[in-house]
Design a protein around this motif. Sequence first.
Motif, PDB file in Angstrom:
ATOM      1  N   ALA A 188      89.095 -86.250  -0.648  1.00 23.10           N
ATOM      2  CA  ALA A 188      88.533 -85.582   0.363  1.00 23.10           C
ATOM      3  C   ALA A 188      89.564 -84.300   0.761  1.00 23.10           C
ATOM      4  O   ALA A 188      90.789 -84.497   0.417  1.00 23.10           O
ATOM      5  N   VAL A 189      89.033 -83.276   1.177  1.00 19.94           N
ATOM      6  CA  VAL A 189      89.755 -82.174   1.517  1.00 19.94           C
ATOM      7  C   VAL A 189      89.712 -82.239   3.006  1.00 19.94           C
ATOM      8  O   VAL A 189      88.363 -82.007   3.578  1.00 19.94           O
ATOM      9  N   ALA A 214      85.847 -84.306 -10.066  1.00 19.05           N
ATOM     10  CA  ALA A 214      85.931 -85.267  -9.047  1.00 19.05           C
ATOM     11  C   ALA A 214      84.874 -85.215  -7.951  1.00 19.05           C
ATOM     12  O   ALA A 214      84.124 -83.978  -7.894  1.00 19.05           O
ATOM     13  N   HIS A 215      84.706 -86.461  -7.268  1.00 16.70           N
ATOM     14  CA  HIS A 215      83.497 -86.361  -6.090  1.00 16.70           C
ATOM     15  C   HIS A 215      84.310 -85.666  -5.022  1.00 16.70           C
ATOM     16  O   HIS A 215      85.537 -86.382  -4.441  1.00 16.70           O
ATOM     17  N   VAL A 216      83.722 -84.792  -4.258  1.00 20.19           N
ATOM     18  CA  VAL A 216      84.433 -84.238  -3.205  1.00 20.19           C
ATOM     19  C   VAL A 216      83.772 -84.223  -1.867  1.00 20.19           C
ATOM     20  O   VAL A 216      82.422 -83.996  -2.001  1.00 20.19           O
ATOM     21  N   THR A 217      84.569 -84.630  -0.913  1.00 20.06           N
ATOM     22  CA  THR A 217      84.211 -84.663   0.501  1.00 20.06           C
ATOM     23  C   THR A 217      84.899 -83.879   1.365  1.00 20.06           C
ATOM     24  O   THR A 217      86.249 -83.910   1.063  1.00 20.06           O
ATOM     25  N   VAL A 218      84.255 -83.189   2.010  1.00 19.15           N
ATOM     26  CA  VAL A 218      85.125 -82.297   3.064  1.00 19.15           C
ATOM     27  C   VAL A 218      84.925 -83.123   4.438  1.00 19.15           C
ATOM     28  O   VAL A 218      84.153 -83.556   4.891  1.00 19.15           O
ATOM     29  N   LEU A 219      86.245 -83.058   4.976  1.00 18.17           N
ATOM     30  CA  LEU A 219      86.612 -83.553   6.329  1.00 18.17           C
ATOM     31  C   LEU A 219      86.892 -82.319   7.438  1.00 18.17           C
ATOM     32  O   LEU A 219      88.038 -81.687   7.040  1.00 18.17           O
ATOM     33  N   SER A 220      86.081 -82.221   8.224  1.00 18.58           N
ATOM     34  CA  SER A 220      86.052 -81.125   9.167  1.00 18.58           C
ATOM     35  C   SER A 220      86.056 -81.524  10.453  1.00 18.58           C
ATOM     36  O   SER A 220      85.865 -82.765  10.760  1.00 18.58           O
ATOM     37  N   THR A 221      86.437 -80.616  11.409  1.00 19.65           N
ATOM     38  CA  THR A 221      86.476 -80.959  12.833  1.00 19.65           C
ATOM     39  C   THR A 221      84.922 -81.024  13.595  1.00 19.65           C
ATOM     40  O   THR A 221      84.753 -81.099  14.701  1.00 19.65           O
ATOM     41  N   LYS A 225      77.167 -76.363   5.709  1.00 21.14           N
ATOM     42  CA  LYS A 225      76.304 -75.717   4.724  1.00 21.14           C
ATOM     43  C   LYS A 225      77.223 -74.957   3.826  1.00 21.14           C
ATOM     44  O   LYS A 225      76.789 -75.107   2.550  1.00 21.14           O
ATOM     45  N   ASP A 226      78.261 -74.343   4.429  1.00 23.69           N
ATOM     46  CA  ASP A 226      79.222 -73.533   3.554  1.00 23.69           C
ATOM     47  C   ASP A 226      79.936 -74.666   2.510  1.00 23.69           C
ATOM     48  O   ASP A 226      79.932 -74.392   1.288  1.00 23.69           O
ATOM     49  N   ALA A 227      80.194 -75.791   2.904  1.00 25.75           N
ATOM     50  CA  ALA A 227      80.664 -76.977   2.366  1.00 25.75           C
ATOM     51  C   ALA A 227      80.034 -77.056   0.893  1.00 25.75           C
ATOM     52  O   ALA A 227      80.448 -77.119  -0.039  1.00 25.75           O
ATOM     53  N   GLU A 228      78.726 -77.171   1.227  1.00 28.42           N
ATOM     54  CA  GLU A 228      77.780 -77.663   0.289  1.00 28.42           C
ATOM     55  C   GLU A 228      77.823 -76.410  -0.943  1.00 28.42           C
ATOM     56  O   GLU A 228      77.915 -76.664  -2.086  1.00 28.42           O
ATOM     57  N   GLU A 244      79.664 -84.282  -0.323  1.00 25.36           N
ATOM     58  CA  GLU A 244      79.631 -84.874   0.978  1.00 25.36           C
ATOM     59  C   GLU A 244      80.468 -84.055   1.967  1.00 25.36           C
ATOM     60  O   GLU A 244      81.373 -83.351   1.746  1.00 25.36           O
ATOM     61  N   PHE A 245      79.956 -84.249   3.386  1.00 25.01           N
ATOM     62  CA  PHE A 245      80.464 -83.506   4.675  1.00 25.01           C
ATOM     63  C   PHE A 245      80.895 -84.456   5.663  1.00 25.01           C
ATOM     64  O   PHE A 245      79.882 -85.076   6.003  1.00 25.01           O
ATOM     65  N   ILE A 246      81.791 -84.593   6.086  1.00 25.77           N
ATOM     66  CA  ILE A 246      82.177 -85.522   7.224  1.00 25.77           C
ATOM     67  C   ILE A 246      82.761 -84.686   8.424  1.00 25.77           C
ATOM     68  O   ILE A 246      83.763 -84.084   8.276  1.00 25.77           O
ATOM     69  N   ALA A 247      82.117 -84.644   9.648  1.00 20.04           N
ATOM     70  CA  ALA A 247      82.845 -84.037  10.845  1.00 20.04           C
ATOM     71  C   ALA A 247      83.489 -85.070  11.464  1.00 20.04           C
ATOM     72  O   ALA A 247      82.836 -86.416  12.066  1.00 20.04           O
ATOM     73  N   LEU A 248      84.802 -84.990  11.766  1.00 17.45           N
ATOM     74  CA  LEU A 248      85.447 -85.902  12.414  1.00 17.45           C
ATOM     75  C   LEU A 248      85.996 -85.466  13.877  1.00 17.45           C
ATOM     76  O   LEU A 248      86.803 -84.607  13.808  1.00 17.45           O
TER      77      LEU A 248
END
Length: 366
Positions: A197-198, A217-224, A230-233, A239-243
């Motif tokens: 995760a980034v 690696a398998h990469v997931t973005v953790l954003s706020t 869309k940018d992350a993809e 994957e993209f997760i909004a936390l």
Amino acid sequence: MSTSSSSSPSSSSSQVANEVKAQGYAAFDPTSSLKPFVFHRRSPEKTDVQIKILFCGICHSDVHWVKGDWGPQTYPVVPGHEIVGRVESVGPAVKKFKVGDLVGVGCLVDSCRECGSCREDEEQYCERGGTFTYGSPDPRGGITQGGYSSHIVVEERFVLRVPESISPASAAPLLCAGITTYSPLKHWKAGPGQHIAVAGLGGLGHMAVKIARAMGAHVTVLSTSLKKQKDAERLGAHEFIALSGANDFAKSAKKFDLIINTISASHSYDAYLSLLKKNGTMVLVGLPGPQPVQAFSLVGGRRRLAGSLIGGIRETQEMLDFCAQHKIAADIETVNPEQINSAYERLLKNDVHYRFVIDLQAEAGS
Ligand code: NAP
Ligand code: ZN
Ligand code: ZN
């Protein structure tokens, strides 16, 4: 902007014959805008390389430094440690570079060269304290001044070769954002089968996504928020997760082997640690200042909280060559020197996609 060997007085110091006159942009205190600042670089010595700077990235560390987030600093300071330029002249003993070469300078311009870390090509951990590109006591006197300037003189050992296949402006952020994320990804063996995760999709984060993806690696973005999904993809995230609340963290608990945490502002380390699998590691590269950590966040899953500082010179060259090989560069917005202060404001508002890069030659109209 020009090089000069005149002996006219400057705004920083009286000039020694053949010193290089540099036009820079300096902070004079933690709260005012950066302003033009004329100063002098040493005349190139035996193993020095004189570089005409073309581009310099704006790292969030520049903003932390200027604003005194990490404690009081010495002013005036010319920030900037994501420097790309062309060699303008070399000292008589320089072997690696010639006039016209495309080169880079990152966060370090010197180190003791003798301690265990220096001998292991990890000058960033020099046991006697390396010399950073700006704001460090300069062994030759005064403090070092960075890349928001027309010229820099650096010993060849701390100069990087920038592959010509990468556009110079997009290569500049590799000198800090690139190496700061490459180094921990390599150290913690990012690769196939690893779920990484980034945390934070800014200058460092977007480089971490590209590099981790290129490492397999398998990469997931953790954003706020969802704004950057869309940018992350596009950047290569799987994957993209909004936390934004406790529920979001609970849904992704125990998911990752490694988190590269690039977040620049205060946040809960405990919440992010809960996203690690057993034996997982969260590497801090973001530097928001002191944050509390609960022992329970670590002991429950034999988790580790680690840190990583930029990278050594040998590894920085390796990263530049890796980026050229994988056709990786930064996504940038170029600004001219007059826009540095508005770029700082936008950086603090999280309005950057994904690195501001100053065109140092823009003012000269070239
Ligand atoms: P940046 O471009 O401003 O990116 C920081 C990202 O952090 C933002 O894009 C945002 O991502 C996230 N963020 C901001 N505020 C947040 C908050 N309150 N909670 C959670 N996430 C938040 O900065 P950068 O240039 O990448 O630098 C990042 C940090 O690394 C800075 O602290 C810098 O000093 C440090 N740094 C360290 C090293 C080193 O050697 N260790 C080297 C260079 C920089 P989202 O929009 O996705 O939420
Ligand atoms: Zn930096
Ligand atoms: Zn050392």
